[in-house]
Design an enzyme around this catalytic site. Structure first.
Site, PDB file in Angstrom:
ATOM      1  N   LYS A 152     -11.065 -30.970  68.823  1.00  0.00           N
ATOM      2  CA  LYS A 152     -11.601 -32.421  68.346  1.00  0.00           C
ATOM      3  C   LYS A 152     -10.067 -32.961  68.297  1.00  0.00           C
ATOM      4  O   LYS A 152      -9.305 -32.253  67.525  1.00  0.00           O
ATOM      5  CB  LYS A 152     -11.048 -31.995  66.999  1.00  0.00           C
ATOM      6  CG  LYS A 152     -11.659 -33.061  65.710  1.00  0.00           C
ATOM      7  CD  LYS A 152     -11.464 -32.595  64.757  1.00  0.00           C
ATOM      8  CE  LYS A 152     -11.197 -34.173  63.560  1.00  0.00           C
ATOM      9  NZ  LYS A 152     -10.294 -33.321  62.398  1.00  0.00           N
ATOM     10  N   GLY A 210      -7.984 -35.632  52.815  1.00  0.00           N
ATOM     11  CA  GLY A 210      -7.601 -35.684  52.138  1.00  0.00           C
ATOM     12  C   GLY A 210      -7.114 -36.181  50.847  1.00  0.00           C
ATOM     13  O   GLY A 210      -7.163 -35.663  48.991  1.00  0.00           O
ATOM     14  N   ALA A 270     -12.999 -36.369  57.692  1.00  0.00           N
ATOM     15  CA  ALA A 270     -12.378 -37.163  56.559  1.00  0.00           C
ATOM     16  C   ALA A 270     -12.246 -38.215  55.097  1.00  0.00           C
ATOM     17  O   ALA A 270     -12.997 -39.227  55.313  1.00  0.00           O
ATOM     18  CB  ALA A 270     -10.971 -37.592  57.195  1.00  0.00           C
ATOM     19  N   GLY A 271     -12.741 -38.120  53.861  1.00  0.00           N
ATOM     20  CA  GLY A 271     -12.365 -38.635  52.910  1.00  0.00           C
ATOM     21  C   GLY A 271     -13.389 -38.472  52.331  1.00  0.00           C
ATOM     22  O   GLY A 271     -13.421 -39.127  50.947  1.00  0.00           O
ATOM     23  N   ASN A 327     -13.586 -30.602  54.688  1.00  0.00           N
ATOM     24  CA  ASN A 327     -12.853 -29.786  54.989  1.00  0.00           C
ATOM     25  C   ASN A 327     -11.618 -29.772  53.295  1.00  0.00           C
ATOM     26  O   ASN A 327     -12.186 -28.861  52.749  1.00  0.00           O
ATOM     27  CB  ASN A 327     -11.001 -29.729  55.524  1.00  0.00           C
ATOM     28  CG  ASN A 327     -10.252 -28.756  55.493  1.00  0.00           C
ATOM     29  OD1 ASN A 327     -10.695 -28.008  54.658  1.00  0.00           O
ATOM     30  ND2 ASN A 327      -9.805 -27.876  56.088  1.00  0.00           N
ATOM     31  N   THR A 328     -11.202 -30.213  53.214  1.00  0.00           N
ATOM     32  CA  THR A 328     -10.089 -30.410  51.681  1.00  0.00           C
ATOM     33  C   THR A 328     -11.703 -30.183  50.112  1.00  0.00           C
ATOM     34  O   THR A 328     -11.545 -29.881  49.238  1.00  0.00           O
ATOM     35  CB  THR A 328      -9.930 -31.662  51.223  1.00  0.00           C
ATOM     36  OG1 THR A 328      -8.415 -31.149  52.606  1.00  0.00           O
ATOM     37  CG2 THR A 328      -8.333 -31.299  50.049  1.00  0.00           C
TER      38      THR A 328
END
Lengths: 257, 257, 257, 257
Positions: free
Chosen positions: D98, D159, D185-186, D207-208
């Protein structure tokens, strides 16, 4: 506001609305719209293939009424865009260029890789370059770094009237940019233009939203008001958004509000 | 626009912005904001408990400068609202009343059941009633049916500055209403006010967005522009939203746009 | 989640998805959709005019497979709604009723004044009343106060698939309600249903989004997942929204993430 | 759905959720979250400076449980990113990477010019490249053209949990891409993940949103449901959005719906 001037490459403007010239029912409607809008900058498309040909009428009419900003609409390669810019400089006697370099004809989305390359070449060649670009803060910074006089991120694809699809990115770009930010493309109506200014844009460029509206002259006036209103609101410092209601007149007397 | 008058109960107004009077740093800032906004209608809160008391100063100053629209802010029962309206009529010599009847102090949300009852009573008593209500098209129709002179649906809870939370409902209400629709509450900045007009509202009432901004006079000017711009955009007939890009200058010559 | 039961009027449910029965291509597709969705509550429309007539087939099939929630769809007066509820109780042997009382046939919007009146009458008559209502927090509180077992605010008008037009209001209602909140009407796709649960709704009722999709059985499965996912996300406590980026792995070693 | 496999570079996956490994309270919570989510692909950050060091524990645990996708998080130059990818290949015995190449540490926004260059080099070097990129359809096409195995446009900055800031662009990218599109992301909550799938994404990486939620294991389960639900809804063919209400049971009899 006479005291709220806006500068690009050292030139001052008092109106923060830029107008395109395409798609009006006729020249008179365009000229009346220009007057109604209060715009001082007008963008015109240069096509090599027709450089011999007409339309000098409009150019003559615009002389003294507006600052001409030729553009490279329709160009899809660095070479084509640079050559078009050079022809524009010769034909219109201006080194200003709105640099458009699209990635494909379906989305009319900018090709940012080629755009940076073309912008750098034109800056080196003495142009005042205003690139039409994506709402990508890194690309905008890069364009400023190579010497562009302003950046022109899109609100939405050209001609869609979808407004500002990603206000977060436009606000981020404005907060970080070292050169003026001019929102370009996507505006559909007055509130879109006001929002652009509230997010921190220095100016707004639009075309279809006026020229293809039912009443272009009236819509031009609407856009003039919207840009002025959005700019004032930005300067005035809006109230924060609150999640809970708050009485405007919680404990006042006879004339509390 | 001198030719774009707006009527409520037979009275004509040329500005479509209504201003509240609460929360300004001082009276002079309010008066300067009023001038900057161009507003012709000003809403003031009446409290029974203080009817003996002061503030005549502001009332005197407003005489001749603005049309007074007393309101029943803070009332939570039919009885309280009706009595407050009657006291306002007596004190201010006007039969116009902005009827506020809230459901609780936390949300300041209208209590529509009681609102309809109070509105009907006040209409019967000869008042020109402008009710602050929810964005519910059936409630708005009902308020018009009982004789209200206008309806005033909220954009968002009072004082939040969240803008228009449900543009769909506001547009539906405007498309169906037999009386003028005045957006009331929730406006945070200029683009919100422009949007209200674009959705079809006849006017916008706001207070906190101006009085609590960092620079109320400038924000008042912003709102004046925004309401004018949004109104013009509505009249001008905006372009439709398109899902696909469309070149503004697809096949033009030297000066295509 | 076996440990996340949901109660209405003392009855426990493990699925938080309620399904309507209208508009399916045929009965088998409905039954397969019901299975795929995992729904335990099914709403059916009662029409007085046809009480003599058929459709017992579906009722028989549903016996034992789902909890029947008759509704008063199409009723526009208190009298009509109350009578329909009474007929439903007789025919289906249940005192549960989804109370629909619309303000007009064009918007299918609830008439909240009449709704409160009808709800109060039905509660007095021993019904377990679940009213279809607007996203008005004061009306929702009032319906709970007169004894409704749950409230069913709309996301958007029936059949539009516009999703949740005003998430702020739905969240406000959920935060304050003393009875379960079931989002009803407007759902178009899975993310809408997930959002409803994330805002704090206890359950979601939908019909058209499944029955009129291209593949109802698959969409029913989608909705089952979405409601479960939204509920889990609500319970899990989402991360706050941040305006600035934050690396997920700012300073970690070989396997930092 | 066993019959809804998803392929990248010839490898088939049945789960469309990819999980990051950073920021969990401890390793056990991560492993439990992985199980709850159903994810088959896990991304891990490689840092040259620490290649000598530990964390083999996690790697060992993941062997056989998940497909490892190393990433170049934190790299800001082509050279750094390429070198990091090569070290990852050596250390983890996989040619999948990635590719993250950020433009600055404040926004963590991709630098698309450098990204294309690095991607081309890595493809030439035999890597299976999955680049984290902007939501720019021209950049996404270019990345596919240089041989990337998928594209990973962002929903919002890393994040932030802001969800998908520009659904229009994501939908445009999905409609035109010749390689799989993985939203990266987001994502903040379950409905964001469902929306990504409904817009046409082939998978979602997050992830987050899980690791920093109050209850990661439960949120992991939420995301598994949301991705499955969004995918099913996409396949099922949602109802069109309508501007006007439409009764689900307009003229039916006893059991109309």
């Amino acid at each position: 506001m006479a005291d709220d001037l806006f500068h690009i490459a050292g030139k001052a403007f008092s109106s923060r609305l830029f107008l395109g010239t395409a798609g009006y029912p006729n020249q008179q409607v365009f000229l009346d719209s220009l007057t109604a809008s209060g715009a001082e900058v007008v963008t015109v498309s240069i096509r090599r293939v027709d450089m011999a040909g007409g339309a000098e009428g409009l150019l003559d009419l615009l002389q003294g009424r507006a600052w001409l900003l030729p553009n490279t609409a329709g160009c899809a390669t660095v070479k084509d865009a640079v050559l078009t810019a050079q022809l524009a400089r010769e034909a219109l006697d201006t080194s200003w260029i709105k640099l458009e370099l699209i990635g494909d004809r379906e989305t009319l989305y900018p090709d940012v890789e080629q755009l940076v390359t073309a912008a750098a070449q034109l800056v080196d060649d003495g142009f005042t370059v205003l690139p039409y670009c994506t709402d990508d803060p890194i690309v905008c910074r890069r364009l400023a770094d190579v010497g562009c006089a302003a950046v022109m991120p899109l609100g939405a694809p050209i001609g869609t009237g979808l407004g500002i699809l990603n206000p977060y990115n436009i606000e981020t770009i404005c907060a970080r940019s070292t050169v003026p930010v001019i929102l370009d493309a996507g505006i559909g109506t007055a509130s879109d233009a006001a929002l652009a200014m509230e997010l921190g844009c220095d100016a707004v460029l639009l075309n279809t939203a006026v020229s293809k509206s039912t009443d272009p002259v009236r819509m031009a006036g609407a856009m003039g008001h919207a840009v002025a209103g959005g700019r004032l609101a930005r300067l005035a410092g809006r109230i924060p958004k609150r999640l809970r209601a708050e009485a405007s007149s919680p404990e006042l007397g006879l004339i509390g509000g």
